[in-house]
Design a protein around this motif. Sequence first.
Motif, mmCIF file in Angstrom:
data_model
loop_
_atom_site.group_PDB
_atom_site.id
_atom_site.type_symbol
_atom_site.label_atom_id
_atom_site.label_comp_id
_atom_site.label_asym_id
_atom_site.label_seq_id
_atom_site.Cartn_x
_atom_site.Cartn_y
_atom_site.Cartn_z
ATOM 1 N N ILE A 85 0.866 -1.185 0.000
ATOM 2 C CA ILE A 85 0.000 0.000 0.000
ATOM 3 C C ILE A 85 0.901 1.233 0.000
ATOM 4 O O ILE A 85 1.789 1.363 0.841
ATOM 5 N N SER A 86 0.697 2.147 -0.953
ATOM 6 C CA SER A 86 1.463 3.400 -0.959
ATOM 7 C C SER A 86 0.733 4.404 -0.081
ATOM 8 O O SER A 86 -0.453 4.679 -0.291
ATOM 9 N N THR A 87 1.437 4.951 0.890
ATOM 10 C CA THR A 87 0.793 5.837 1.859
ATOM 11 C C THR A 87 0.910 7.320 1.525
ATOM 12 O O THR A 87 -0.018 8.089 1.737
ATOM 13 N N MET A 88 2.070 7.732 1.004
ATOM 14 C CA MET A 88 2.322 9.163 0.793
ATOM 15 C C MET A 88 2.318 9.567 -0.681
ATOM 16 O O MET A 88 2.512 10.730 -1.003
ATOM 17 N N GLU A 89 2.120 8.592 -1.565
ATOM 18 C CA GLU A 89 2.058 8.882 -2.997
ATOM 19 C C GLU A 89 0.910 8.123 -3.631
ATOM 20 O O GLU A 89 0.540 7.033 -3.170
ATOM 21 N N ALA A 90 0.360 8.710 -4.687
ATOM 22 C CA ALA A 90 -0.662 8.042 -5.485
ATOM 23 C C ALA A 90 -0.185 7.995 -6.926
ATOM 24 O O ALA A 90 0.224 9.016 -7.484
ATOM 25 N N ALA A 91 -0.217 6.806 -7.517
ATOM 26 C CA ALA A 91 0.285 6.617 -8.878
ATOM 27 C C ALA A 91 -0.794 6.882 -9.912
ATOM 28 O O ALA A 91 -1.943 6.447 -9.755
ATOM 29 N N SER A 92 -0.428 7.557 -10.975
ATOM 30 C CA SER A 92 -1.390 7.922 -12.015
ATOM 31 C C SER A 92 -1.983 6.711 -12.723
ATOM 32 O O SER A 92 -3.105 6.775 -13.241
ATOM 33 N N TRP A 93 -1.240 5.592 -12.768
ATOM 34 C CA TRP A 93 -1.752 4.411 -13.483
ATOM 35 C C TRP A 93 -3.041 3.885 -12.874
ATOM 36 O O TRP A 93 -3.882 3.305 -13.568
ATOM 37 N N ASN A 94 -3.218 4.098 -11.584
ATOM 38 C CA ASN A 94 -4.415 3.587 -10.908
ATOM 39 C C ASN A 94 -5.532 4.629 -11.008
ATOM 40 O O ASN A 94 -5.860 5.323 -10.045
ATOM 41 N N GLN A 95 -6.106 4.728 -12.188
ATOM 42 C CA GLN A 95 -7.122 5.741 -12.440
ATOM 43 C C GLN A 95 -8.381 5.560 -11.595
ATOM 44 O O GLN A 95 -9.022 6.533 -11.200
ATOM 45 N N GLU A 96 -8.715 4.312 -11.308
ATOM 46 C CA GLU A 96 -9.891 4.047 -10.478
ATOM 47 C C GLU A 96 -9.727 4.671 -9.099
ATOM 48 O O GLU A 96 -10.664 5.262 -8.546
ATOM 49 N N LEU A 97 -8.523 4.546 -8.558
ATOM 50 C CA LEU A 97 -8.251 5.124 -7.246
ATOM 51 C C LEU A 97 -8.132 6.637 -7.328
ATOM 52 O O LEU A 97 -8.647 7.364 -6.458
ATOM 53 N N MET A 98 -7.480 7.142 -8.368
ATOM 54 C CA MET A 98 -7.290 8.584 -8.517
ATOM 55 C C MET A 98 -8.616 9.326 -8.586
ATOM 56 O O MET A 98 -8.740 10.451 -8.091
ATOM 57 N N LYS A 99 -9.622 8.715 -9.178
ATOM 58 C CA LYS A 99 -10.933 9.359 -9.313
ATOM 59 C C LYS A 99 -11.619 9.558 -7.970
ATOM 60 O O LYS A 99 -12.503 10.410 -7.843
#
Length: 277
Positions: A85-99
Amino acid sequence: MKVVKFLFCVVVALAAFWPSIGKVQASLVNPLKGAKTYKIFYNAPNKRMLSQLATYDFVIIEPYHYNATKIQQLQAKGTKVYGYISTMEAASWNQELMKRFAAKDFFYRGGKKVHYAEWDSYLMDITSVHYRGILMEEIKKHIVEKGFDGIFLDTVGDIDNEHTGSVLLQQRQGMKTFLQGIQKKYPNLSLIQNWGFATLKSTTAPYVDAIMWEGFHYKSVARDEWSLNRIRDLHALRKQYEIEVLTVSSAEKEKSTLLAKQNGFIHFHTNRGYDAW
């Protein structure tokens, strides 16, 4: 005898009203104690890979590639399984999560989001209640419901690397609140922190079972003052909190491995990264 009977009744009453007491006590024993081997692998496994993963004492894997059945197959061989689990960064590839993120979940500098071009990821604000809530939902869906033994908390080191002054203290408090939330809701989950040595020392040590030191290369560690100071700190924290130290090298395999073992650290070497088998 009356005193003994009274104490027995108290214990029975506590057990009735606090059924999780056994779980809390069990979590005091570090599940990584005595472990000698581990592997990090973030790609999807085939049957051969799954079988070989089960030969390690514990593994750190990408939960998106696994279901509960595969996790049980690993655990059946005695392997403890930790999900990334990434805690302090969010990756652009995971568009479902980014939304699902709100504007307030990102960390801003100069009015702009902090973007890491190398990873195509964004620095997040762990003080955001909304953001922590999303992380908890991810943990429930991809870690708890699949039956993982614990979580590998990546990018914690961004707190030390990116922040200073009052902002640093706020981000550390946000991380502490996050870890306390995990501990309260899922007391049986074991936690491994990646980097963030100063944050470990000041804030997170009571909540994690291990810390990972990536880039543990003999040439850059053995005689480096900063590194030697961190090793001393980690020995002290191990004694105080029974934290295990995991090290990773990608160069000088023999010397790096020996240095780790001399310090009682659990070492993993790879010169192919975490996606290649």
